[in-house]
Design a protein around this motif. Structure first.
Motif, PDB file in Angstrom:
ATOM      1  N   LEU A  21       0.837  -1.198   0.000  1.00  0.00           N
ATOM      2  CA  LEU A  21       0.000   0.000   0.000  1.00  0.00           C
ATOM      3  C   LEU A  21       0.874   1.249   0.000  1.00  0.00           C
ATOM      4  CD1 LEU A  21      -2.877   1.187   0.175  1.00  0.00           C
ATOM      5  CD2 LEU A  21      -2.639   1.075   2.670  1.00  0.00           C
ATOM      6  N   ALA A  22       1.929   1.244   0.806  1.00  0.00           N
ATOM      7  CA  ALA A  22       2.855   2.383   0.844  1.00  0.00           C
ATOM      8  C   ALA A  22       3.530   2.582  -0.514  1.00  0.00           C
ATOM      9  CB  ALA A  22       3.901   2.172   1.934  1.00  0.00           C
ATOM     10  N   ASP A  23       3.929   1.486  -1.149  1.00  0.00           N
ATOM     11  CA  ASP A  23       4.543   1.572  -2.481  1.00  0.00           C
ATOM     12  C   ASP A  23       3.560   2.157  -3.498  1.00  0.00           C
ATOM     13  OD1 ASP A  23       6.859   0.448  -1.479  1.00  0.00           O
ATOM     14  OD2 ASP A  23       6.469  -1.558  -2.315  1.00  0.00           O
ATOM     15  N   THR A  24       2.302   1.758  -3.388  1.00  0.00           N
ATOM     16  CA  THR A  24       1.273   2.270  -4.299  1.00  0.00           C
ATOM     17  C   THR A  24       1.117   3.769  -4.127  1.00  0.00           C
ATOM     18  OG1 THR A  24       0.081   0.169  -4.316  1.00  0.00           O
ATOM     19  CG2 THR A  24      -1.174   2.137  -4.924  1.00  0.00           C
ATOM     20  N   TYR A  25       1.033   4.232  -2.881  1.00  0.00           N
ATOM     21  CA  TYR A  25       0.887   5.669  -2.651  1.00  0.00           C
ATOM     22  C   TYR A  25       2.131   6.442  -3.084  1.00  0.00           C
ATOM     23  CZ  TYR A  25      -3.682   5.663  -0.506  1.00  0.00           C
ATOM     24  OH  TYR A  25      -5.037   5.575  -0.298  1.00  0.00           O
ATOM     25  N   GLU A  26       3.277   5.850  -2.905  1.00  0.00           N
ATOM     26  CA  GLU A  26       4.514   6.490  -3.358  1.00  0.00           C
ATOM     27  C   GLU A  26       4.485   6.684  -4.876  1.00  0.00           C
ATOM     28  OE1 GLU A  26       9.040   5.048  -3.319  1.00  0.00           O
ATOM     29  OE2 GLU A  26       8.115   5.131  -1.321  1.00  0.00           O
ATOM     30  N   TYR A  27       4.055   5.658  -5.583  1.00  0.00           N
ATOM     31  CA  TYR A  27       3.925   5.732  -7.043  1.00  0.00           C
ATOM     32  C   TYR A  27       2.905   6.811  -7.431  1.00  0.00           C
ATOM     33  CZ  TYR A  27       2.628   4.484 -11.810  1.00  0.00           C
ATOM     34  OH  TYR A  27       2.341   4.534 -13.150  1.00  0.00           O
ATOM     35  N   LEU A  28       1.773   6.816  -6.742  1.00  0.00           N
ATOM     36  CA  LEU A  28       0.722   7.781  -7.054  1.00  0.00           C
ATOM     37  C   LEU A  28       1.180   9.215  -6.821  1.00  0.00           C
ATOM     38  CD1 LEU A  28      -2.440   6.007  -5.591  1.00  0.00           C
ATOM     39  CD2 LEU A  28      -1.770   6.213  -7.988  1.00  0.00           C
ATOM     40  N   GLU A  29       1.946   9.440  -5.768  1.00  0.00           N
ATOM     41  CA  GLU A  29       2.453  10.788  -5.490  1.00  0.00           C
ATOM     42  C   GLU A  29       3.282  11.327  -6.651  1.00  0.00           C
ATOM     43  OE1 GLU A  29       4.537  10.404  -1.774  1.00  0.00           O
ATOM     44  OE2 GLU A  29       2.760  10.986  -0.625  1.00  0.00           O
ATOM     45  N   LEU A  30       3.982  10.424  -7.320  1.00  0.00           N
ATOM     46  CA  LEU A  30       4.838  10.839  -8.430  1.00  0.00           C
ATOM     47  C   LEU A  30       4.085  10.972  -9.754  1.00  0.00           C
ATOM     48  CD1 LEU A  30       7.915   8.535  -7.703  1.00  0.00           C
ATOM     49  CD2 LEU A  30       7.711  11.003  -7.244  1.00  0.00           C
ATOM     50  N   ASN A  31       2.983  10.253  -9.907  1.00  0.00           N
ATOM     51  CA  ASN A  31       2.349  10.153 -11.216  1.00  0.00           C
ATOM     52  C   ASN A  31       0.889  10.591 -11.291  1.00  0.00           C
ATOM     53  OD1 ASN A  31       4.570   8.754 -12.787  1.00  0.00           O
ATOM     54  ND2 ASN A  31       4.362   7.403 -11.030  1.00  0.00           N
ATOM     55  N   PHE A  32       0.262  10.904 -10.158  1.00  0.00           N
ATOM     56  CA  PHE A  32      -1.147  11.259 -10.163  1.00  0.00           C
ATOM     57  C   PHE A  32      -1.393  12.501  -9.323  1.00  0.00           C
ATOM     58  CE2 PHE A  32      -1.039   6.882 -11.423  1.00  0.00           C
ATOM     59  CZ  PHE A  32      -2.057   6.763 -12.356  1.00  0.00           C
ATOM     60  N   THR A  33      -2.604  13.020  -9.413  1.00  0.00           N
ATOM     61  CA  THR A  33      -2.960  14.228  -8.674  1.00  0.00           C
ATOM     62  C   THR A  33      -3.391  13.871  -7.248  1.00  0.00           C
ATOM     63  OG1 THR A  33      -5.301  14.136  -9.268  1.00  0.00           O
ATOM     64  CG2 THR A  33      -3.819  15.272 -10.821  1.00  0.00           C
ATOM     65  N   PRO A  34      -3.336  14.854  -6.347  1.00  0.00           N
ATOM     66  CA  PRO A  34      -3.832  14.617  -4.980  1.00  0.00           C
ATOM     67  C   PRO A  34      -5.309  14.166  -4.974  1.00  0.00           C
ATOM     68  CG  PRO A  34      -2.531  16.608  -5.032  1.00  0.00           C
ATOM     69  CD  PRO A  34      -2.686  16.162  -6.461  1.00  0.00           C
ATOM     70  N   ARG A  35      -6.084  14.676  -5.902  1.00  0.00           N
ATOM     71  CA  ARG A  35      -7.501  14.278  -5.974  1.00  0.00           C
ATOM     72  C   ARG A  35      -7.634  12.787  -6.279  1.00  0.00           C
ATOM     73  NH1 ARG A  35     -12.182  16.671  -9.988  1.00  0.00           N
ATOM     74  NH2 ARG A  35     -13.819  15.314  -9.172  1.00  0.00           N
ATOM     75  N   GLU A  36      -6.821  12.279  -7.200  1.00  0.00           N
ATOM     76  CA  GLU A  36      -6.866  10.854  -7.527  1.00  0.00           C
ATOM     77  C   GLU A  36      -6.429  10.006  -6.338  1.00  0.00           C
ATOM     78  OE1 GLU A  36      -6.042  10.645 -12.276  1.00  0.00           O
ATOM     79  OE2 GLU A  36      -4.468  11.532 -11.038  1.00  0.00           O
ATOM     80  N   MET A  37      -5.449  10.492  -5.585  1.00  0.00           N
ATOM     81  CA  MET A  37      -5.006   9.776  -4.387  1.00  0.00           C
ATOM     82  C   MET A  37      -6.121   9.750  -3.340  1.00  0.00           C
ATOM     83  SD  MET A  37      -1.068  11.065  -4.076  1.00  0.00           S
ATOM     84  CE  MET A  37      -0.859  10.256  -2.509  1.00  0.00           C
ATOM     85  N   LYS A  38      -6.805  10.864  -3.190  1.00  0.00           N
ATOM     86  CA  LYS A  38      -7.915  10.930  -2.237  1.00  0.00           C
ATOM     87  C   LYS A  38      -9.032   9.982  -2.662  1.00  0.00           C
ATOM     88  CE  LYS A  38     -11.223  13.975  -0.032  1.00  0.00           C
ATOM     89  NZ  LYS A  38     -11.756  15.316   0.072  1.00  0.00           N
TER      90      LYS A  38
END
Length: 99
Positions: free
Chosen positions: A17-34
């Motif tokens: 899960l941490a790896d997924t969020y790390e990837y998302l931080e680099l490649n997606f918007t905060p809205r997509e992470m939320k």
């Protein structure tokens, strides 16, 4: 979270899960992470109340739920506890699935 089965994340699942969020931080918007976080929370609430809601994977004890088509969460039911085994990113090679 309302009453139901307790949710327990394995160290392995938390790491994924941490790896997924790390990837998302680099490649997606905060809205997509939320949105992903909200989807995960909704799924956890569902399986807490109805642990057999999602299909069994190839292993007879492990169930899987696809979250936002890019992630699959694998879990199993142990008495009154849901054990999250894996939070698999579907962007990885298929050989790495826990099935």
């Amino acid at each position: 979270m309302e009453s139901g089965y307790n949710i327990f994340w394995t160290d392995h699942a938390l790491s994924e899960l941490a790896d997924t969020y790390e990837y998302l931080e680099l490649n997606f918007t905060p809205r997509e992470m939320k949105n992903l976080s909200l989807e995960i929370d909704q799924v956890l609430q569902l399986i807490s109340k109805k642990p057999k809601l999602f299909p069994i994977s190839e292993s007879l004890e492990i169930r899987k739920v696809v979250i936002k088509k890019y992630n699959t969460m694998y879990y199993k039911v142990n008495k009154n506890q849901i054990e999250i085994i894996s939070f698999f990113s579907n962007r990885q090679s298929p050989e790495r699935t826990p099935e």
